[in-house]
Design a protein around this motif. Structure first.
Motif, PDB file in Angstrom:
ATOM      1  N   HIS A 158     -10.606  -4.743 -13.307  1.00 37.46           N
ATOM      2  CA  HIS A 158      -9.367  -5.369 -12.834  1.00 37.46           C
ATOM      3  C   HIS A 158      -9.047  -6.632 -13.633  1.00 37.46           C
ATOM      4  CE1 HIS A 158     -11.739  -8.279 -10.383  1.00 37.46           C
ATOM      5  NE2 HIS A 158     -10.617  -8.972 -10.310  1.00 37.46           N
ATOM      6  N   ALA A 159     -10.067  -7.383 -14.032  1.00 39.09           N
ATOM      7  CA  ALA A 159      -9.801  -8.564 -14.855  1.00 39.09           C
ATOM      8  C   ALA A 159      -9.352  -8.177 -16.263  1.00 39.09           C
ATOM      9  CB  ALA A 159     -11.043  -9.447 -14.921  1.00 39.09           C
ATOM     10  N   THR A 160      -9.791  -7.017 -16.756  1.00 33.70           N
ATOM     11  CA  THR A 160      -9.306  -6.515 -18.044  1.00 33.70           C
ATOM     12  C   THR A 160      -7.829  -6.175 -17.963  1.00 33.70           C
ATOM     13  OG1 THR A 160     -11.480  -5.639 -18.626  1.00 33.70           O
ATOM     14  CG2 THR A 160      -9.600  -4.705 -19.784  1.00 33.70           C
TER      15      THR A 160
ATOM     16  N   ASP B  72     -14.947  -6.311  -3.198  1.00 34.86           N
ATOM     17  CA  ASP B  72     -13.977  -6.361  -4.281  1.00 34.86           C
ATOM     18  C   ASP B  72     -12.748  -5.563  -3.844  1.00 34.86           C
ATOM     19  OD1 ASP B  72     -13.534  -7.465  -6.749  1.00 34.86           O
ATOM     20  OD2 ASP B  72     -14.383  -5.798  -7.880  1.00 34.86           O
ATOM     21  N   PRO B  73     -11.546  -6.150  -3.861  1.00 34.46           N
ATOM     22  CA  PRO B  73     -10.385  -5.450  -3.315  1.00 34.46           C
ATOM     23  C   PRO B  73      -9.872  -4.277  -4.150  1.00 34.46           C
ATOM     24  CG  PRO B  73     -10.078  -7.834  -3.221  1.00 34.46           C
ATOM     25  CD  PRO B  73     -11.273  -7.583  -4.081  1.00 34.46           C
ATOM     26  N   ALA B  74     -10.076  -4.291  -5.451  1.00 33.10           N
ATOM     27  CA  ALA B  74      -9.669  -3.159  -6.309  1.00 33.10           C
ATOM     28  C   ALA B  74     -10.525  -3.233  -7.564  1.00 33.10           C
ATOM     29  CB  ALA B  74      -8.180  -3.219  -6.664  1.00 33.10           C
ATOM     30  N   THR B  75     -11.222  -2.147  -7.883  1.00 27.62           N
ATOM     31  CA  THR B  75     -12.347  -2.239  -8.813  1.00 27.62           C
ATOM     32  C   THR B  75     -12.198  -1.236  -9.948  1.00 27.62           C
ATOM     33  OG1 THR B  75     -13.628  -2.660  -6.788  1.00 27.62           O
ATOM     34  CG2 THR B  75     -14.844  -2.505  -8.857  1.00 27.62           C
ATOM     35  N   GLY B  76     -11.680  -1.703 -11.085  1.00 28.83           N
ATOM     36  CA  GLY B  76     -11.428  -0.801 -12.202  1.00 28.83           C
ATOM     37  C   GLY B  76     -12.685  -0.218 -12.819  1.00 28.83           C
TER      38      GLY B  76
END
Length: 301
Positions: A96-98, A240-244
């Motif tokens: 998600h940070a990516t 973690d709310p959304a985890t790529g």
């Protein structure tokens, strides 16, 4: 340290010499949805202690830090070294940070292709604009899965307070990797997935033993639609709310188990149980073992 769900952050960072920290949410076009990430577009001159301090002060599940690419990058103005820190430790890869970082860059440099060199390997990201909304697609490093020892699965279930009968037998527990390690556990019902109240310290100890980033809890709604949750106590947050990264690992797991085809587009719903709904798209392509994860991102004011 205060343990949070990974969504709260202080308004400012007061330490001298702290660079600008942008705040984006990933896998949602709504700042109130998805998974927030800190993004530092110029982390040159910061040491590891600085990066960890900033991530802890931001308080999100991860903050991304960009520096110059390694020598020899084909397009140095579109290539970067990218590192990720949770409030407690560095993380090898964070999806998600990516996505958040790629959208932040595209807003400043235009859509197109970016290349991020991470601890897990090189991750290309394509950003395109659709109806005025930027959407990023990352391509994972080479994924794989491995067996989870029965005693480790039993400890995970005890930590989660999940009876073994609440598991979906179609989803055998496995450890899946697509840049970070995740234990995949299938819930038999949506109600089981929604009822998440686990032993933070006990699950942390197991995850450290196994080198896990999250536990990927999944419930299958239909052939191509899944609901997922990701406890993340090793990062200092409850969930973690959304985890790529876990989405990419799940795509590899589903393909390896024959639960989806080699040519598939999957929709993952995550964050609704936290009040931060997000949407992740996972794409599998024939002849390419890598997994693609797509989503939008939005600036948090």
């Amino acid at each position: 340290m205060t343990i949070t769900d990974g969504t709260a952050a202080p308004a400012t960072l007061t330490a001298p010499g702290t660079p600008e920290v942008l705040r984006y949410t990933a896998f949602s076009a709504d700042p109130a949805g998805g998974n927030p990430a800190g993004v530092v577009l110029d982390a040159a001159g910061l040491d590891d202690a600085d990066l960890l301090r900033i991530a802890a002060e931001v308080g999100y599940s991860e903050t991304a830090f960009l520096t110059a690419p390694p020598e020899g990058a084909a397009e140095p103005d579109r290539s970067f070294t990218l590192r990720f820190f949770s409030p407690l430790a560095e993380v090898s890869f964070c999806g998600h940070a990516t996505v958040a970082t790629a959208v932040a860059l595209a807003e400043r440099r235009g859509p197109g292709e970016f290349v991020f060199v991470t601890q897990a390997g090189t991750v290309p990201v394509s950003v395109a604009e659709h109806d005025g909304v930027l959407r990023a697609t990352l391509t994972s490093v080479e994924p794989h899965t491995e067996d989870a020892a029965p005693e480790d699965v039993a400890e995970a279930l005890a930590s989660l307070d999940w009876p073994a009968a609440d598991l979906d037998p179609a989803f055998p527990p496995r450890i899946a990797y697509a840049g970070a390690r995740h234990l995949v556990l299938g819930a038999a019902t949506r109600e089981r997935l929604a009822a998440l109240d686990y032993d933070f310290d006990r699950l942390t100890a197991l995850m450290r033993k196994l080198g896990l980033t999250t536990v990927q809890l999944v419930w299958r709604e239909s052939e191509s639609v899944f609901h997922v949750r990701d406890p993340f106590p090793v990062g200092g947050v409850v969930e973690d709310p959304a985890t790529g990264a876990a989405a990419a690992a799940l795509g590899a797991y589903l393909r390896e188990r024959g639960l989806v085809g080699d040519d598939a587009t999957l929709t993952l719903h995550q964050g609704a149980d936290l009040g931060r709904p997000g949407l992740l798209e996972v794409t599998l392509r024939p002849g390419d073992s890598r997994v693609r994860v797509s989503g939008t991102a939005a600036r948090i004011a």
